[in-house]
Design a protein around this motif. Structure first.
Motif, short mmCIF file in Angstrom:
data_model
loop_
_atom_site.label_atom_id
_atom_site.label_comp_id
_atom_site.label_asym_id
_atom_site.label_seq_id
_atom_site.Cartn_x
_atom_site.Cartn_y
_atom_site.Cartn_z
N LYS B 129 0.83 -1.21 0.00
CA LYS B 129 0.00 0.00 0.00
C LYS B 129 0.86 1.25 0.00
CE LYS B 129 -4.06 -1.71 2.47
NZ LYS B 129 -4.55 -1.92 3.84
N ASP B 131 3.99 1.56 -0.92
CA ASP B 131 4.74 1.74 -2.15
C ASP B 131 3.85 2.22 -3.30
OD1 ASP B 131 7.33 1.42 -1.37
OD2 ASP B 131 7.38 -0.76 -1.66
N ARG B 132 2.60 1.77 -3.30
CA ARG B 132 1.67 2.27 -4.31
C ARG B 132 1.40 3.76 -4.11
NH1 ARG B 132 -2.69 -2.55 -4.51
NH2 ARG B 132 -1.54 -3.92 -5.91
N THR B 136 2.58 7.64 -6.34
CA THR B 136 1.71 8.74 -6.76
C THR B 136 2.19 10.09 -6.24
OG1 THR B 136 0.27 8.76 -4.81
CG2 THR B 136 -0.27 7.17 -6.53
#
Lengths: 512, 512
Positions: B129, B131-132, B136
């Protein structure tokens, strides 16, 4: 100052510093007291001055202005200093604009806004929750509050996101927080918000202008008179204006006699104290007064109170009627938090007037005088109305908030336990600091009760190590008897880099 | 200094300040550069010195020590300065103790701790989560990140509470944050944590000692050499040690000629800049090195790496093998955040050794030397390793982070966009500040690409007014050409009240 010896030096001639000096003198007339102030005036975050008005000129408060009937500390002082009060005018329709520039502007006359029923329900439940939490808060030692660590690990914004359901309420709360603290809900600890509300007797007391609330009464002639009259009582000869403290060196006295050895703090204060002040940013408020020939808003049935959300594009978050006790019509308003950061240019006057026209009518354009004060620009203050606490302060560094550092005793409204952040809190903190100093210098003048009070205020527990029960005195700086120092509004001082250079007291005279 | 005229004055002889000076000199040998440093040494938050060791004496890093193979800015500098590196030793069993003093002490050899499968699963999902989210993040302008406002309105702690399910993972994350930042998860903005991780190439890169991560390589002879060799290149004659800046007065030059008129900033910097620094508290880390005759932990199959949760009662959060490139055995460890605030007394040595005995064996008792450094006590630093950002900073005040104020240009690792907070970030920021100054003083020496880079770094958008699309230049201080100033580690400076008094530069010589 060379060669002069003082028993107590008060740094800062705001309300807490002058209260401390006044109390010290009242209790022991022999004490030699010096009050040093960087500004060219007394009053700190209270300042009253004249601007053009309907009858020529009149005086308004450009800093702290209201007191409430539950603020016992400041009320007693007002009485002692022979000042008169008059109520905040709040009859008539109030204007309410939330939900973006195109949302309908609403008006209402009760103390509760004319919100949609869902938002009203949401608000009632939310305030109930907050008030229940407030009832569990230990203001003296917030770390003893149930779930203290959890509440201090989240921002007020996070709590709002979890417990407010409607977008309308979220925006309402943004306005409220901005109006009271000068910061956004994202910028303060939830536990701090609860402690602050609890110290005022509940969250509604912070917001309203009804009896007992924070915006209930005003002082005829302005609040700065409190400090001016205190300075008179203490004696203007003891007050040095424009005299900014540059360093504080504490002198080690092994046997109460003056010796040559000095301790220079490197760093000057304990780590915990430094880390405390690093986590207490000051709010940003711009206060404006607009004077008029007629109170046209009253003629139109308005009270003068306008509440607007940040999304409306309006620069201010709240206005009130500010007609003086001499009858000179005026409006007062606040540009605060995120909005103050945005409206730093001079264009804000135009924007303010244009919003007043929108909400109260075209007569708002025909003002006599517009005057505003950006407290971020004020030397030795750096902001207003109060220094808030970021998450992770109260549970780790709070024990150092009122803990004396050697001979340094801390005053300032941020250290108060009743109406923290208000003038009343300033008075309370000044009295407490005075008692501490008397306890050091001439304990015999204290009653037994007062002695107990001082002792208990020193024994706040440090909740730092979660898994061990061992108590550790982190701030065990040996107290040196012989001279004492009250740092009033010291929190504020250590927050403002541009101030720090000027705020140092060379204590060398103590050993000369 | 009276009478001397300088083209550039660098405040602070840490890695960013000296890099800036070096770059300026390289690009334009004619520039007259002065470097002022309050401490009696160069290096800022890097400091290497000798302590007793197996072969007599040896040198260790008591501040920043590791570099990683993706930290291109510092790697290039290491090569340019002819320094050698060697890898962090990490073979053997690692010790892992989480879950209270009575929890089982576990050991493992992979890079992933031997956790219970549920915690491992929880951790994998959590890191995924993060790293995602990191992917952004706009590091250059974090306010452009999707949901920036929401992420900046919560603490990292609040995010963890919402997204980590097991108590084990929550404690793991506490250790990780303490080790990297010197603060607790409650004390920083979630958006800041993401920006910091993104600037390092992902959250795991911050934590590991594997290739590419932050703890991969060490510099033979210590990291302070970076600053010492830079000072040599620039010329020690340009460096004034023990010369703390007391004030910065900017001189208005209407036509590039020197005139007598001065601008004294009152307040010295724009409000946004002041409010930025008020919301960037510094971490608290105590670093210790313990030297031994033998690396007994290696004989026992341990790598020397120990990770412990705050609930265990152990004072440190992490240790590593610190055997020097000369083969002198040692361990290095960190007492950090909440634990550093607690362990301020000298008893911590005993507690550290006792924990080493517990985890690595009784030989830990027979050390040659124990040496630690509490960075909170370090003059002109006040803490380590980095100043973090509290919630509600990035979305309101970030535009002022790198924005020059008149002639003042800002360096310091906190202003970096790659490996922010690390030595590599310091180098990057020094180079950027140097380019900015060259752009002012002698734009012809810049390539077109560099000119574009400077211009684009000035044009960060200000996201302050949510409902209006109008862009406002809040920091539109007119840039005065003629002389420039680089404030390296300036963020740090403005965070430390005890420093401020000493950190002021009288710029009067510019007009004399």
């Amino acid at each position: 100052m060379t060669g002069e010896i003082w028993d107590v030096i008060v740094v800062g001639a705001g309300l807490s510093g002058l209260t401390a000096a006044h109390w010290l003198r009242e209790r022991n007339a022999k004490l030699k007291i010096l009050i040093l102030e960087g500004k060219d005036r007394v009053g700190g975050r209270t300042q009253s001055y004249e601007i053009p008005a309907a009858n020529g000129k009149d005086r308004w408060d450009f800093g702290g202005q209201w007191v409430g009937s539950t603020q016992t500390h400041v009320l007693e002082l007002i009485e002692e200093l022979d000042l008169q009060m008059y109520p905040q005018f709040n009859s008539g329709r109030k204007v309410h604009h939330i939900g973006g520039p195109r949302a309908r502007v609403q008006t209402y006359t009760s103390s509760i806004p004319a919100l949609n029923p869902l938002v009203l329900l949401d608000m009632s439940l939310f305030i109930l929750k907050i008030d229940r939490l407030c009832a569990t808060v230990s203001v003296d030692d917030p770390s003893l509050t149930p779930d203290a660590s959890e509440l201090d690990s989240m921002t007020l914004h996070s709590y709002i996101e979890q417990h407010a359901w409607t977008r309308g309420l979220k925006e309402e709360l943004g306005v409220a927080v901005r109006s009271v603290f000068g910061v956004e809900p994202a910028q303060m600890s939830m536990l701090f918000f609860l402690m602050y509300s609890a110290a005022a007797g509940g969250v509604l007391a912070l917001l309203e202008s009804t009896p007992g609330a924070a915006q209930e009464l005003k002082i005829k002639g302005g609040t700065q008179q409190l400090s001016e009259r205190l300075a008179e009582r203490v004696g203007w000869g003891s007050v040095r204006l424009g005299c900014a403290v540059k360093a504080i060196w504490q002198v080690q006295c092994s046997n109460k006699s003056r010796v040559r050895a000095k301790i220079e703090y490197k760093p000057p204060l304990p780590t915990q104290r430094e880390y405390l002040t690093q986590r207490m940013p000051v709010g940003h408020m711009i206060k404006f007064i607009v004077t008029y020939h007629n109170a046209f808003w009253k003629d139109r049935g308005f009270s003068g109170e306008i509440v607007t959300g940040a999304s409306t594009g309006c620069p201010f978050c709240v206005t009130f009627d500010a007609t003086s006790s001499n009858g000179n019509p005026a409006l007062v308003g606040f540009i605060s938090g995120q909005q103050a950061t945005y409206w730093t240019t001079k264009e804000r006057r135009k924007a303010v007037i244009s919003s007043l026209v929108q909400y109260l009518g075209p007569e708002a354009e025909s003002f006599i005088h517009y005057e505003d004060k950006d407290w971020a620009q004020e030397e030795y203050s750096g902001g207003c109305p109060v220094n808030v606490m970021a998450p992770g302060l109260l549970t780790y560094y709070h024990p150092s908030l009122r803990m004396p550092c050697g001979r340094i005793h801390w005053a300032g409204t941020e250290t108060a336990t009743r109406w923290c952040g208000y003038m009343s809190g300033a008075v309370q903190s000044g009295q407490r600091a005075a008692l501490e100093v008397l306890h050091e210098l001439c304990p015999s003048v204290l009653t037994e009760e007062e002695t107990e009070e001082v002792k208990s205020s020193y024994s706040v527990k440090s909740p730092l190590q979660p898994s061990t029960s061992a108590k550790r005195t982190l701030l065990g700086v040996p107290t040196v008897v012989g001279a004492a120092l009250v740092l009033s509004a010291a929190l504020l001082i250590s927050q403002c880099p541009e101030i720090l250079d000027k705020v140092k007291l060379y204590f060398t005279n103590l050993s000369s």
